[in-house]
Design a protein around this motif. Structure first.
Motif, PDB file in Angstrom:
ATOM      1  N   GLU A  39      -2.393 -13.047   7.822  1.00 20.08           N
ATOM      2  CA  GLU A  39      -1.204 -12.233   7.570  1.00 20.08           C
ATOM      3  C   GLU A  39      -1.284 -11.657   6.155  1.00 20.08           C
ATOM      4  O   GLU A  39      -1.454 -12.417   5.196  1.00 20.08           O
ATOM      5  N   PRO A  40      -1.164 -10.335   6.029  1.00 19.80           N
ATOM      6  CA  PRO A  40      -1.374  -9.706   4.721  1.00 19.80           C
ATOM      7  C   PRO A  40      -0.549 -10.296   3.571  1.00 19.80           C
ATOM      8  O   PRO A  40      -1.081 -10.518   2.479  1.00 19.80           O
ATOM      9  N   GLU A  41       0.733 -10.546   3.792  1.00 18.52           N
ATOM     10  CA  GLU A  41       1.573 -11.066   2.704  1.00 18.52           C
ATOM     11  C   GLU A  41       1.132 -12.470   2.297  1.00 18.52           C
ATOM     12  O   GLU A  41       1.026 -12.773   1.103  1.00 18.52           O
ATOM     13  N   ILE A  42       0.870 -13.316   3.251  1.00 20.59           N
ATOM     14  CA  ILE A  42       0.418 -14.680   2.956  1.00 20.59           C
ATOM     15  C   ILE A  42      -0.949 -14.629   2.290  1.00 20.59           C
ATOM     16  O   ILE A  42      -1.198 -15.324   1.312  1.00 20.59           O
ATOM     17  N   GLN A  43      -1.805 -13.797   2.822  1.00 23.76           N
ATOM     18  CA  GLN A  43      -3.142 -13.666   2.254  1.00 23.76           C
ATOM     19  C   GLN A  43      -3.076 -13.256   0.787  1.00 23.76           C
ATOM     20  O   GLN A  43      -3.725 -13.848  -0.067  1.00 23.76           O
ATOM     21  N   ARG A  44      -2.269 -12.242   0.508  1.00 26.56           N
ATOM     22  CA  ARG A  44      -2.196 -11.717  -0.859  1.00 26.56           C
ATOM     23  C   ARG A  44      -1.522 -12.690  -1.812  1.00 26.56           C
ATOM     24  O   ARG A  44      -2.070 -13.028  -2.854  1.00 26.56           O
ATOM     25  N   ILE A  45      -0.341 -13.165  -1.454  1.00 26.23           N
ATOM     26  CA  ILE A  45       0.457 -13.955  -2.393  1.00 26.23           C
ATOM     27  C   ILE A  45       0.009 -15.419  -2.447  1.00 26.23           C
ATOM     28  O   ILE A  45      -0.176 -15.980  -3.518  1.00 26.23           O
ATOM     29  N   VAL A  46      -0.162 -16.034  -1.292  1.00 24.56           N
ATOM     30  CA  VAL A  46      -0.447 -17.470  -1.254  1.00 24.56           C
ATOM     31  C   VAL A  46      -1.926 -17.763  -1.464  1.00 24.56           C
ATOM     32  O   VAL A  46      -2.290 -18.670  -2.207  1.00 24.56           O
TER      33      VAL A  46
END
Length: 133
Positions: A39-46
């Motif tokens: 998932e892009p948001e999880i990948q980027r932030i987490v």
């Protein structure tokens, strides 16, 4: 980061809560954690920013994940589904494996292929926990 951690935790808890049985809930929860790595948001932030800035998940977040997994494993041991072991040690090992696999899945162009290979390896790992009948 904390908001996404909370959202991920809620999603994983919903998987456990709606599963047909405790083992399927645990297995599905582990699989979903790996799927979230794409998932892009999880990948980027987490998985990227937190690693670069914080060196990974916060100690509180890690502790919460291990404690949650420990409770699930303890329950599975009491039910006779998972072989007896120290639940905290086992939870720490599984959490570490999942976290490292999530970083590996997120780190590369072939995330879907890595996820598929990771799922096969995860199933092998989790089958090893089951009581032999």
């Amino acid at each position: 980061m904390e908001q996404i951690d909370t959202e991920m935790d809620q999603r994983l808890q919903a998987i456990s809560d709606t599963a047909e049985d405790a083992w399927e809930g645990f297995r599905s929860r582990c699989r979903a954690y790996l799927e979230m790595a794409l998932e892009p948001e999880i990948q980027r932030i987490v998985l990227r920013d937190a690693m670069a800035v914080l060196g990974g998940a916060s100690p509180d977040s890690q502790r919460h994940c291990v404690e949650s997994m420990q409770r699930l494993l303890d329950n599975l041991m009491r039910q006779g589904v998972v072989d007896e072991a120290d639940p905290q040690a086992l939870a720490s090992l599984i959490y570490g494996s999942l976290a490292e696999a999530a970083f590996w899945i997120a780190d590369g162009e072939d995330g879907n292929a890595r996820l598929a290979r990771g799922m096969v390896a995860l199933d092998l790992l989790l089958r090893g926990l089951l009581v032999k009948r």
